[in-house]
Write a protein that holds these residues in place. Structure first.
Motif, PDB file in Angstrom:
ATOM      1  N   MET A   1       5.318  -2.199  14.644  1.00  0.00           N
ATOM      2  CA  MET A   1       5.655  -1.499  13.295  1.00  0.00           C
ATOM      3  C   MET A   1       5.291  -2.560  12.412  1.00  0.00           C
ATOM      4  O   MET A   1       4.638  -2.405  11.259  1.00  0.00           O
ATOM      5  N   PHE A   2       6.057  -3.595  12.357  1.00  0.00           N
ATOM      6  CA  PHE A   2       5.955  -4.688  11.199  1.00  0.00           C
ATOM      7  C   PHE A   2       4.678  -5.533  11.266  1.00  0.00           C
ATOM      8  O   PHE A   2       4.137  -5.849  10.268  1.00  0.00           O
ATOM      9  N   GLN A   3       4.178  -5.549  12.641  1.00  0.00           N
ATOM     10  CA  GLN A   3       2.633  -6.304  12.234  1.00  0.00           C
ATOM     11  C   GLN A   3       1.831  -5.259  11.738  1.00  0.00           C
ATOM     12  O   GLN A   3       0.974  -5.923  11.082  1.00  0.00           O
ATOM     13  N   HIS A   4       1.923  -3.889  11.913  1.00  0.00           N
ATOM     14  CA  HIS A   4       0.984  -3.066  11.261  1.00  0.00           C
ATOM     15  C   HIS A   4       1.253  -3.106   9.777  1.00  0.00           C
ATOM     16  O   HIS A   4       0.111  -3.209   8.838  1.00  0.00           O
ATOM     17  N   ALA A   5       2.517  -3.239   9.464  1.00  0.00           N
ATOM     18  CA  ALA A   5       2.663  -3.045   7.942  1.00  0.00           C
ATOM     19  C   ALA A   5       2.311  -4.375   7.482  1.00  0.00           C
ATOM     20  O   ALA A   5       1.791  -4.410   6.259  1.00  0.00           O
ATOM     21  N   ALA A   6       2.457  -5.675   8.016  1.00  0.00           N
ATOM     22  CA  ALA A   6       2.036  -6.794   7.579  1.00  0.00           C
ATOM     23  C   ALA A   6       0.263  -6.930   7.625  1.00  0.00           C
ATOM     24  O   ALA A   6      -0.156  -7.339   6.432  1.00  0.00           O
ATOM     25  N   SER A   7      -0.413  -6.362   8.422  1.00  0.00           N
ATOM     26  CA  SER A   7      -1.989  -6.213   8.394  1.00  0.00           C
ATOM     27  C   SER A   7      -2.183  -5.386   7.226  1.00  0.00           C
ATOM     28  O   SER A   7      -2.909  -5.659   6.467  1.00  0.00           O
ATOM     29  N   ARG A   8      -1.433  -4.299   6.810  1.00  0.00           N
ATOM     30  CA  ARG A   8      -1.594  -3.310   5.739  1.00  0.00           C
ATOM     31  C   ARG A   8      -1.596  -3.997   4.528  1.00  0.00           C
ATOM     32  O   ARG A   8      -2.330  -3.954   3.541  1.00  0.00           O
ATOM     33  N   CYS A   9      -0.529  -4.857   4.326  1.00  0.00           N
ATOM     34  CA  CYS A   9      -0.245  -5.562   3.234  1.00  0.00           C
ATOM     35  C   CYS A   9      -1.344  -6.752   2.737  1.00  0.00           C
ATOM     36  O   CYS A   9      -1.881  -6.786   1.690  1.00  0.00           O
ATOM     37  N   ALA A  10      -1.666  -7.376   3.843  1.00  0.00           N
ATOM     38  CA  ALA A  10      -2.659  -8.211   3.850  1.00  0.00           C
ATOM     39  C   ALA A  10      -4.100  -7.695   3.373  1.00  0.00           C
ATOM     40  O   ALA A  10      -4.917  -8.305   2.490  1.00  0.00           O
ATOM     41  N   GLN A  11      -4.252  -6.768   4.010  1.00  0.00           N
ATOM     42  CA  GLN A  11      -5.652  -5.886   3.376  1.00  0.00           C
ATOM     43  C   GLN A  11      -5.478  -5.410   2.103  1.00  0.00           C
ATOM     44  O   GLN A  11      -6.354  -5.432   1.295  1.00  0.00           O
ATOM     45  N   ALA A  12      -4.421  -4.924   1.618  1.00  0.00           N
ATOM     46  CA  ALA A  12      -4.216  -4.238   0.467  1.00  0.00           C
ATOM     47  C   ALA A  12      -4.371  -5.609  -0.787  1.00  0.00           C
ATOM     48  O   ALA A  12      -4.972  -5.516  -1.789  1.00  0.00           O
ATOM     49  N   VAL A  13      -3.866  -6.806  -0.356  1.00  0.00           N
ATOM     50  CA  VAL A  13      -3.772  -7.875  -1.238  1.00  0.00           C
ATOM     51  C   VAL A  13      -5.284  -8.163  -1.366  1.00  0.00           C
ATOM     52  O   VAL A  13      -5.903  -8.650  -2.436  1.00  0.00           O
ATOM     53  N   SER A  14      -5.974  -8.338  -0.382  1.00  0.00           N
ATOM     54  CA  SER A  14      -7.251  -8.552  -0.236  1.00  0.00           C
ATOM     55  C   SER A  14      -8.421  -7.892  -0.928  1.00  0.00           C
ATOM     56  O   SER A  14      -9.268  -7.950  -2.020  1.00  0.00           O
ATOM     57  N   GLU A  15      -7.939  -6.649  -1.299  1.00  0.00           N
ATOM     58  CA  GLU A  15      -8.692  -5.507  -1.746  1.00  0.00           C
ATOM     59  C   GLU A  15      -8.528  -5.617  -3.353  1.00  0.00           C
ATOM     60  O   GLU A  15      -9.445  -5.512  -4.153  1.00  0.00           O
ATOM     61  N   LEU A  16      -7.249  -5.663  -3.606  1.00  0.00           N
ATOM     62  CA  LEU A  16      -6.767  -5.986  -5.037  1.00  0.00           C
ATOM     63  C   LEU A  16      -7.410  -7.244  -5.553  1.00  0.00           C
ATOM     64  O   LEU A  16      -7.973  -7.247  -6.726  1.00  0.00           O
ATOM     65  N   VAL A  20      -9.842  -7.384  -8.605  1.00  0.00           N
ATOM     66  CA  VAL A  20      -9.722  -8.388  -9.839  1.00  0.00           C
ATOM     67  C   VAL A  20     -11.089  -9.058 -10.127  1.00  0.00           C
ATOM     68  O   VAL A  20     -11.539  -9.249 -11.286  1.00  0.00           O
ATOM     69  N   ARG A  21     -11.533  -9.822  -9.110  1.00  0.00           N
ATOM     70  CA  ARG A  21     -12.809 -10.550  -9.150  1.00  0.00           C
ATOM     71  C   ARG A  21     -13.955  -9.548  -9.785  1.00  0.00           C
ATOM     72  O   ARG A  21     -14.621 -10.282 -10.654  1.00  0.00           O
ATOM     73  N   ALA A  22     -14.183  -8.401  -9.155  1.00  0.00           N
ATOM     74  CA  ALA A  22     -15.231  -7.555  -9.838  1.00  0.00           C
ATOM     75  C   ALA A  22     -14.916  -7.080 -11.172  1.00  0.00           C
ATOM     76  O   ALA A  22     -16.129  -7.109 -11.791  1.00  0.00           O
ATOM     77  N   LEU A  23     -13.879  -7.181 -11.645  1.00  0.00           N
ATOM     78  CA  LEU A  23     -13.536  -7.011 -13.057  1.00  0.00           C
ATOM     79  C   LEU A  23     -13.534  -8.093 -14.039  1.00  0.00           C
ATOM     80  O   LEU A  23     -13.411  -8.186 -15.048  1.00  0.00           O
ATOM     81  N   GLY A  24     -13.832  -9.203 -13.454  1.00  0.00           N
ATOM     82  CA  GLY A  24     -14.013 -10.589 -14.075  1.00  0.00           C
ATOM     83  C   GLY A  24     -12.839 -11.421 -14.192  1.00  0.00           C
ATOM     84  O   GLY A  24     -12.800 -12.506 -14.957  1.00  0.00           O
ATOM     85  N   GLY A  25     -11.782 -11.272 -13.327  1.00  0.00           N
ATOM     86  CA  GLY A  25     -10.631 -11.718 -13.602  1.00  0.00           C
ATOM     87  C   GLY A  25     -10.421 -12.900 -12.436  1.00  0.00           C
ATOM     88  O   GLY A  25     -11.238 -12.932 -11.380  1.00  0.00           O
ATOM     89  N   ASP A  26      -9.404 -13.672 -12.492  1.00  0.00           N
ATOM     90  CA  ASP A  26      -9.062 -14.664 -11.304  1.00  0.00           C
ATOM     91  C   ASP A  26      -7.744 -14.232 -10.907  1.00  0.00           C
ATOM     92  O   ASP A  26      -6.610 -14.491 -11.379  1.00  0.00           O
ATOM     93  N   MET A  86      -7.975   3.516  -5.239  1.00  0.00           N
ATOM     94  CA  MET A  86      -7.641   2.319  -4.202  1.00  0.00           C
ATOM     95  C   MET A  86      -6.055   2.344  -4.310  1.00  0.00           C
ATOM     96  O   MET A  86      -5.544   2.184  -3.306  1.00  0.00           O
ATOM     97  N   ILE A  87      -5.573   2.312  -5.449  1.00  0.00           N
ATOM     98  CA  ILE A  87      -4.245   2.163  -5.940  1.00  0.00           C
ATOM     99  C   ILE A  87      -3.630   3.043  -5.128  1.00  0.00           C
ATOM    100  O   ILE A  87      -2.438   3.136  -4.493  1.00  0.00           O
TER     101      ILE A  87
END
Length: 108
Positions: A1-16, A20-26, A86-87
């Motif tokens: 359960m926690f591995q799945h949550a960690a993977s989901r969180c890492a994917q969400a961070v990557s997406e976000l 941000v980059r696509a919108l011209g941010g850093d 996405m959010i």
């Protein structure tokens, strides 16, 4: 359960970060201070309580509550349709994990 949550969180961070980059941010390259503090607290509390499952699950649930509120705050803003989509999808993942933690916690 926690591995799945960690993977989901890492994917969400990557997406976000990509959005941000696509919108011209850093994007930030690391988590928030409160997130780091919470992770450290879970480790400390686990050690103090002798790895008591109920205490660890309670802290995980609290962490998911913080994430849920952050997503709700974001969703209260005027967002472009693709960003909102996405959010909302990520928010549903947070809610699902929070529900799973509650179920496991109730079974212990």
């Amino acid at each position: 359960m926690f591995q799945h949550a960690a993977s989901r969180c890492a994917q969400a961070v990557s997406e976000l970060q990509a959005q941000v980059r696509a919108l011209g941010g850093d994007p930030e390259r690391r988590g928030s201070v409160s997130g780091s503090i919470h992770r450290a607290w879970v480790v400390i509390k686990s050690t103090i309580t002798g790895m008591d499952e109920a205490a660890v699950l309670a802290e995980c649930e609290r962490g998911e509550e913080v994430a849920r509120k952050a997503y709700e705050d974001a969703l209260s803003k005027d967002l472009p349709a693709d960003v909102r989509s996405m959010i909302e999808r990520q928010y549903q993942g947070v809610r699902q994990h929070q529900d799973r933690v509650r179920q496991v916690r109730g079974a212990s």
